[in-house]
Write a protein that holds these residues in place. Structure first.
Motif, mmCIF file in Angstrom:
data_model
loop_
_atom_site.group_PDB
_atom_site.id
_atom_site.type_symbol
_atom_site.label_atom_id
_atom_site.label_comp_id
_atom_site.label_asym_id
_atom_site.label_seq_id
_atom_site.Cartn_x
_atom_site.Cartn_y
_atom_site.Cartn_z
ATOM 1 N N PRO A 436 0.855 -1.207 0.131
ATOM 2 C CA PRO A 436 -0.263 0.045 -0.070
ATOM 3 C C PRO A 436 0.842 1.303 -0.106
ATOM 4 O O PRO A 436 1.846 1.235 0.570
ATOM 5 C CB PRO A 436 -0.760 -0.142 1.189
ATOM 6 N N ASP A 437 0.448 2.209 -0.590
ATOM 7 C CA ASP A 437 1.029 3.655 -0.758
ATOM 8 C C ASP A 437 1.432 4.116 0.625
ATOM 9 O O ASP A 437 2.323 4.716 0.888
ATOM 10 C CB ASP A 437 0.238 4.665 -1.440
ATOM 11 N N PHE A 438 0.323 3.876 1.703
ATOM 12 C CA PHE A 438 0.745 4.843 2.977
ATOM 13 C C PHE A 438 1.746 4.086 3.529
ATOM 14 O O PHE A 438 2.509 4.864 4.687
ATOM 15 C CB PHE A 438 -0.552 4.616 3.789
ATOM 16 N N ILE A 439 2.220 2.873 3.261
ATOM 17 C CA ILE A 439 3.313 2.329 3.837
ATOM 18 C C ILE A 439 4.812 2.685 3.275
ATOM 19 O O ILE A 439 5.554 3.099 3.637
ATOM 20 C CB ILE A 439 3.387 0.798 3.852
ATOM 21 N N LEU A 440 4.591 2.699 1.641
ATOM 22 C CA LEU A 440 5.751 3.043 0.887
ATOM 23 C C LEU A 440 6.268 4.623 0.980
ATOM 24 O O LEU A 440 7.339 4.915 1.070
ATOM 25 C CB LEU A 440 5.415 2.882 -0.592
ATOM 26 N N GLN A 441 5.199 5.542 1.199
ATOM 27 C CA GLN A 441 5.334 6.978 1.589
ATOM 28 C C GLN A 441 5.059 7.312 2.752
ATOM 29 O O GLN A 441 5.180 8.636 3.046
ATOM 30 C CB GLN A 441 4.326 7.648 0.403
ATOM 31 N N LYS A 442 5.275 6.591 3.793
ATOM 32 C CA LYS A 442 5.321 7.036 5.130
ATOM 33 C C LYS A 442 6.506 7.786 5.627
ATOM 34 O O LYS A 442 7.691 7.151 5.512
ATOM 35 C CB LYS A 442 5.099 5.804 6.223
ATOM 36 N N PRO A 443 6.222 8.771 6.122
ATOM 37 C CA PRO A 443 7.431 9.862 6.708
ATOM 38 C C PRO A 443 8.116 9.403 7.862
ATOM 39 O O PRO A 443 9.452 9.845 7.965
ATOM 40 C CB PRO A 443 6.921 11.199 6.736
ATOM 41 N N GLY A 444 7.438 8.864 8.720
ATOM 42 C CA GLY A 444 7.894 8.495 9.853
ATOM 43 C C GLY A 444 8.458 6.870 10.060
ATOM 44 O O GLY A 444 8.482 6.219 8.858
ATOM 45 N N LYS A 445 8.789 6.508 11.181
ATOM 46 C CA LYS A 445 9.380 5.143 11.207
ATOM 47 C C LYS A 445 8.137 3.899 11.215
ATOM 48 O O LYS A 445 6.924 4.455 11.670
ATOM 49 C CB LYS A 445 9.786 5.150 12.810
ATOM 50 N N LEU A 446 8.653 2.918 10.663
ATOM 51 C CA LEU A 446 7.642 1.959 10.117
ATOM 52 C C LEU A 446 7.303 1.138 11.264
ATOM 53 O O LEU A 446 8.149 0.849 12.117
ATOM 54 C CB LEU A 446 8.040 1.150 8.948
ATOM 55 N N THR A 447 6.145 0.588 11.449
ATOM 56 C CA THR A 447 5.718 -0.357 12.503
ATOM 57 C C THR A 447 6.408 -1.528 11.992
ATOM 58 O O THR A 447 6.767 -1.894 11.218
ATOM 59 C CB THR A 447 4.273 -0.315 12.676
#
Length: 714
Positions: A436-447
């Motif tokens: 999903p885009d919200f993961i690829l383009q997430k500005p902060g640290k990933l869960t």
């Protein structure tokens, strides 16, 4: 060795081979006839066993029904007159003891009231072990079949008893299931007979020596010396009849499972039939046929040798010419003497064949060049479809591919290997199509869950390339392992050191370097000097030491070569978001004819997103299974649909015009409609291409989350 002798040896071997084939065929036919006969015998034995078991149940059924319908027996049992029943029935029971193994009465709560075969034993509860008695007393219906009791297995028929309309209990008649029954079977087909319980089937037998899986009964004086494999026991446990041979191939085994009254497999019959005389006969037949084959081949060979002679001399010239062709030299002129016989015709045909081969090789060279062009177009389209979703990674795959190819060239790779590495670089992130885009383009640290989703892109990319066919096979492992680390802490498999393919190790360095010198939503770009320091610091832990050494020592040449490669094939994005659509352009080569399809259907099914392909008339022509699940249409319904039927009424006309006007790749948001009428928001990556001279559009469709759907798409 002379040509004459060589031909003699060749023909002799061929004749011998024919004789051996004939011999083997004859032997095989004989063996097949024997095995078919044994199979028929085994099937006959199986039918006999089933018939005899049914006969035992029928005998018990007739006796049980006769007694249960006897008014005097009904009255005595209703009055609980045990002595009266003994006086009435015991003499006749003893007279038929060869046919009936047991006869007993039970109370409604399954307590034993009277055993004619053991008159002194009564009053014990059978509720825990005699399920046929329980079922008969519960359902007031007849229950018949094989059941295990405290004294072993037997054919049981249990019928309800009534007196003046009131249920008074049940009557059971049983026949033998032991050695007597097996000896009766042996009268039909000779052999060694054994009955076993299936291992791991629980037993209610009192005797300690009757353990699960051990012998229940036998009609043989010989000990069972023919063990069964676990696989065969498993098949028997599933209720399959098995015909097989012993390990020494001297005995035929017929294995017939038997079932209890409820249809559950409880054990099996094992019948062993001697076939040693048959195997000895087959051995002698083989010996005679092989001897005949060798002698016959020798006789024929001598006759052929006599007629060869000088008449075959001209073939030597033709053989020399053929040897020239087999070296791959098709341009050399071959001169052969003209002849008017069959050898002359062969010579003429050979020369025509060489001319045709020259034409075919030239055509193959042209086709190979076209195939390479189509492959490059396909690779560029797939790579661009990934990068079109994120403005921060535009040209990342192109740059990684160019750097990796330059490194590979400096490490001594061949031109073909370097090109394969280049294409792997273009496709190294193709697996992100399904993230999903919200993961690829997430500005902060990933869960942790989001990072696990990101890690999956190597496996997804590998599956997509694997589905695309053999032409992508060399690139698939590089894509799968480009995140492995030299010390074994990478993913997806934690490969270590030389276990990592060299191409993947090169991609790892190129990918890391380009990522560090590029800006991302969550950090600024590093300088080239700082990025090189990081690469060197991670040599031997994250990266292949030799790859790092080559990259550092030839950095300027590598970057100069990669810049030239990147400039030639870069994907540009001058426009950015415009209105409802974010337009991104591909090089014009994407619109070249797409006649060479590289396992297109395999790619469609491997992609994690919904895939829709529309024709020039905006008719739906191809889709994957995910599309059927998302929209709710069947395959047949999809085959009759157009783009307007999937788009919402508001967006339909506008989106069709948008797609038709597009010349490369675009990403836009829209609203689609499911079969049940539900309208839902989606993000579409639209790829325009030409196939068979007609323009087509490939849509990668991702359903948006409700929060994303509410955002301003302008």
């Amino acid at each position: 060795m002379s040509l004459r002798l060589r031909l003699f040896c060749g023909i002799g071997v061929f004749v011998l081979f024919l004789f051996l084939i004939f011999s083997l065929s004859a032997v095989n036919q004989a063996v097949e006839m024997l095995e078919q006969k044994e199979l028929e015998t085994g099937q006959l034995l199986n039918d006999i066993i089933q018939t005899e078991m049914d006969a035992q149940v029928n005998v018990a059924t007739v006796s049980a029904l006769t007694l249960s319908n006897n008014r005097q027996v009904q009255q005595l049992f209703a009055q609980r007159d045990r002595e009266g029943l003994l006086d009435l029935l015991l003499p006749s029971f003893r007279a038929t003891n060869n046919n009936l193994a047991q006869l007993q009465f039970h109370l409604p709560d399954s307590t034993s009231f009277l055993r004619l075969h053991e008159p002194d034993r009564y009053g014990d509860s059978l509720a825990d072990i005699r399920h046929t008695v329980n079922e008969c007393n519960r359902t007031l219906t007849r229950v018949a079949g094989l059941e295990e009791g405290r004294s072993g297995y037997g054919f049981r028929v249990v019928v309800p008893m009534f007196w003046e309309g009131k249920h008074t209990g049940s009557l059971e008649v049983g026949t033998s299931f032991g050695a007597t029954f097996l000896r009766h079977l042996a009268n039909h087909v000779s052999g060694e007979y054994y009955v076993y319980r299936i291992p791991q089937v629980p037993s209610v037998v009192w005797e300690d020596f009757q353990k699960p899986g051990q012998l229940i009964a036998t009609a043989s004086l010989r000990a069972d010396s023919w063990p069964l494999k676990h696989e065969i026991l498993s098949r028997l446990a599933r209720g399959e009849t098995v015909f097989t041979q012993s390990e020494d191939n001297k005995h035929h085994l017929v294995l017939v499972p038997f079932f209890d009254y409820a249809g559950v497999v409880k054990g099996y019959y094992k019948v062993v039939m001697d076939r040693s005389l048959v195997t000895a006969g087959i051995f002698q037949m083989k010996k005679n046929l092989y001897t005949f084959s060798i002698l016959g081949a020798l006789v024929v060979g001598i006759l052929v040798f006599i007629y060869l002679g000088r008449s075959l001399e001209p073939i030597k010239e033709l053989v020399k010419a053929m040897q020239i062709v087999t070296t791959g030299d098709l341009n050399r002129q071959i001169k052969l003497k003209p002849r008017r016989d069959e050898i002359g015709q062969l010579t003429e045909c050979f020369q025509l064949m060489v001319a045709k081969l020259r034409e075919i090789v030239a055509a193959l060279d042209d086709a190979r060049e076209k195939q390479a062009g189509y492959l490059r177009d396909t690779v560029l389209a797939l790579a661009a479809a990934v990068e079109a979703r994120d403005v921060y990674t535009i040209n990342h795959s192109q740059q990684v591919a160019s750097i990796a190819k330059a490194i590979g060239t400096h490490m001594g790779m061949s031109r073909r290997q370097a090109e394969q590495l280049y294409f792997a670089g273009l496709l190294h992130d193709i697996g992100k199509i399904g993230i999903p885009d919200f993961i690829l383009q997430k500005p902060g640290k990933l869960t942790e869950l989001e990072f696990s989703e990101i890690q999956s892109h190597t496996e997804v990319g590998y599956k997509i390339l694997e589905a695309a066919g053999d032409i992508f096979a060399p690139m698939a492992p590089m894509v799968k392992y480009h995140h492995e680390k030299w010390n074994g802490t990478g993913y997806p498999e934690g490969l270590r050191g030389e276990e990592i393919p060299l191409g993947a190790a090169i991609l790892a360095v190129a990918d890391a370097f380009d990522a560090m010198v590029s800006s991302r939503p969550y950090r600024n770009a590093l300088t080239e000097e700082k990025a090189l320091e990081e690469i060197v610091a991670c040599s031997g832990s994250h990266f292949h030491p030799q790859v790092v050494d080559i990259f550092i020592s030839h950095y300027k040449e590598i970057m100069k070569q990669s810049v030239a490669e990147t400039t030639a094939g870069a994907i540009v994005n001058p426009a950015g978001p415009v209105g409802r659509q974010r337009q991104q352009y591909m090089p014009e080569m994407i619109l070249r004819p797409f006649d060479y399809r590289v396992r297109y259907d395999g790619i469609l099914q491997a992609v994690n997103d919904v895939v829709l392909v529309f024709s020039e008339e905006m008719k739906l022509i191809e889709w994957n299974h995910r599309a059927e699940r998302l929209y709710g249409y069947t395959c047949e319904e999809f085959s009759r649909m157009s783009a307007g039927q999937l788009f919402s009424s508001v967006d339909s006309e506008e989106l069709e015009k948008c797609m038709q006007a597009q010349k490369g790749i675009g990403v836009f948001r829209a609203k689609h409609r499911k079969k049940d009428g539900t309208v839902f928001p989606v993000e579409v990556t639209n790829v325009a291409f030409v196939e068979a001279g007609k323009k087509c559009w490939l849509n990668l469709v991702r359903e948006l989350e409700p929060v994303l759907a509410g955002e301003d798409t302008a």
